[in-house]
Design a protein around this motif. Structure first.
Motif, PDB file in Angstrom:
ATOM      1  N   PRO A  31       0.833  -1.056   0.006  1.00 42.11           N
ATOM      2  CA  PRO A  31      -0.532  -0.010  -0.142  1.00 42.11           C
ATOM      3  C   PRO A  31       0.821   0.937  -0.155  1.00 42.11           C
ATOM      4  O   PRO A  31       0.763   2.626  -0.663  1.00 42.11           O
ATOM      5  N   THR A  32       1.735   1.358   0.911  1.00 41.06           N
ATOM      6  CA  THR A  32       2.509   2.524   0.926  1.00 41.06           C
ATOM      7  C   THR A  32       4.214   2.529  -0.572  1.00 41.06           C
ATOM      8  O   THR A  32       4.796   3.135   0.188  1.00 41.06           O
ATOM      9  N   GLY A  78       1.121   1.911  -4.582  1.00 40.32           N
ATOM     10  CA  GLY A  78       0.436   1.528  -4.188  1.00 40.32           C
ATOM     11  C   GLY A  78      -0.591   2.231  -3.257  1.00 40.32           C
ATOM     12  O   GLY A  78      -0.465   3.817  -3.792  1.00 40.32           O
ATOM     13  N   GLU A  79      -1.774   1.753  -3.225  1.00 39.72           N
ATOM     14  CA  GLU A  79      -3.297   2.958  -2.931  1.00 39.72           C
ATOM     15  C   GLU A  79      -3.120   3.766  -2.017  1.00 39.72           C
ATOM     16  O   GLU A  79      -3.787   4.603  -2.153  1.00 39.72           O
ATOM     17  N   GLN A  80      -1.855   3.692  -1.195  1.00 38.59           N
ATOM     18  CA  GLN A  80      -1.915   5.094  -0.332  1.00 38.59           C
ATOM     19  C   GLN A  80      -0.483   5.596  -0.368  1.00 38.59           C
ATOM     20  O   GLN A  80      -0.616   7.019  -0.004  1.00 38.59           O
ATOM     21  N   VAL A  81      -0.207   5.716  -2.079  1.00 38.87           N
ATOM     22  CA  VAL A  81       1.108   6.979  -2.625  1.00 38.87           C
ATOM     23  C   VAL A  81       0.520   8.236  -3.101  1.00 38.87           C
ATOM     24  O   VAL A  81      -0.645   7.851  -3.980  1.00 38.87           O
ATOM     25  N   SER A  82       1.341   8.914  -2.504  1.00 36.94           N
ATOM     26  CA  SER A  82       0.298  10.294  -3.550  1.00 36.94           C
ATOM     27  C   SER A  82       2.023  10.846  -3.936  1.00 36.94           C
ATOM     28  O   SER A  82       2.632  10.863  -2.964  1.00 36.94           O
ATOM     29  N   GLU A 105       9.433   2.145  -0.396  1.00 37.59           N
ATOM     30  CA  GLU A 105       8.563   2.680   0.174  1.00 37.59           C
ATOM     31  C   GLU A 105       8.892   4.020  -0.749  1.00 37.59           C
ATOM     32  O   GLU A 105      10.010   4.603  -1.106  1.00 37.59           O
TER      33      GLU A 105
END
Length: 328
Positions: A31-32, A78-82, A105
């Protein structure tokens, strides 16, 4: 973008000195994390104990292992990455970069600007040089000694010279001393005799020695010399990686001169990542000249030959990189 393959090439250290190319699954980012389609990775001297063989290593090593100086293009996030998107060129702190793909990461990934398009960029190694330079506190009024002129020593010479300091380089080979001059050293001294080189440094500095001294070899004798070169209230920066046992040092000298001793190896990934960001700026603005630092390029398939060249200190080798994909 084309679909991401499910299988990739990776270099595997099957046994000491035995590097092979195997096919393995492409990793998936958490995710990250981000998945990076690697364009290459630098080869670090810290790989040598594993390549040569030490009792504490297990073989075969995981695919891509030892590679930690990778750069390439973001393939997926990942879905939490911006803040990072597929197609973006980056350098990363990852740990299995002797391969076509690796995950990192997102917090340890640094974007590469358009000015560096097409450039090999071993970000972790360059970031290491920047962090060592920061820890040293070099000023324009300083006389600086750099003991050992490989990749790290050459990068530090460039940074110190661009900061306005007078740099004295000390190295064993004529090729290393020539590199030091091209990187900006104003004086060069052959590291051939203990008393002779100390006397020569004393002459250059009129007996005051050096405000800052970088020991870049990881070897005992150069560390002894570095202490001798350090001025009263100067700063000795241990940049070499001393990984082969205990050291005896002249604490009496260090104590008498009241010197600061800095072990400049960072283990915090956030600090390593900040060093990479600073390295990007230094290359873009010309404080670091990669053409003088990245001397040898190998395809991933030649990973064994590349590590052997580093082990054997092949003539003219400053920094070797393994190239994959479009850069190979």
């Amino acid at each position: 973008m084309p679909a991401t393959p499910t299988v990739m090439r990776a270099a595997v250290l099957a046994a000491p000195g035995d590097m092979r190319i195997e096919h393995t699954e492409v990793p998936s980012p958490g995710p990250t994390q981000v998945l990076i389609r690697l364009q290459g990775s630098g080869i670090c001297a810290s790989n040598m104990p594993a390549f040569e063989g030490r009792a504490w290593f297990d073989y075969p090593m995981p695919p891509g292992d030892l590679g930690h100086e990778g750069w390439g293009v973001v393939e997926a996030v990942g879905e939490q990455v911006s803040g990072l998107v597929p197609g973006q060129r980056v350098a990363a702190l990852s740990f299995r970069a002797y391969a076509d793909y690796d995950v990192a990461e997102a917090a340890h990934v640094v974007a590469l600007p358009a000015e560096l398009e097409g450039e090999a960029f071993p970000g972790e190694a360059l970031g290491c040089a920047m962090n060592i330079f920061r820890r040293a506190g070099v000023e324009a009024t300083h006389t600086v000694a750099v003991v050992g002129v490989g990749f790290l020593g050459a990068a530090l010479i460039q940074l110190c010279a661009r900061a306005g300091a007078r740099v004295v380089a000390v190295a064993r080979s004529a090729a290393a001393l020539d590199l030091a001059r091209r990187c900006g050293a104003s004086h060069t001294l052959p590291m051939d005799d203990h008393a002779t080189v100390i006397e020569a440094m004393s002459r250059i500095t009129r007996g005051t020695f050096c405000d800052r001294v970088f020991e870049c070899t990881g070897k005992p004798w150069p560390l002894d010399l570095a202490g001798e070169f350090t001025a009263v209230r100067g700063r000795l920066v241990i940049a070499g990686f001393h990984q082969d046992g205990l050291r005896q040092v002249n604490v009496q000298l260090w104590n008498w001169r009241g010197i600061d001793v800095v072990n400049a190896h960072e283990r915090d990934p956030a600090i390593a990542t900040e060093g990479m960001r600073l390295a990007v700026e230094a290359v873009v603005d010309g404080r670091l000249d990669l053409s003088l630092l990245l001397s040898h390029r190998y395809a991933l398939e030649d990973a064994g030959h590349a590590l052997a060249a580093v082990r054997d200190r092949e003539e003219g080798l400053v920094k070797a990189v393994l190239l994959t994909g479009s850069m190979a």
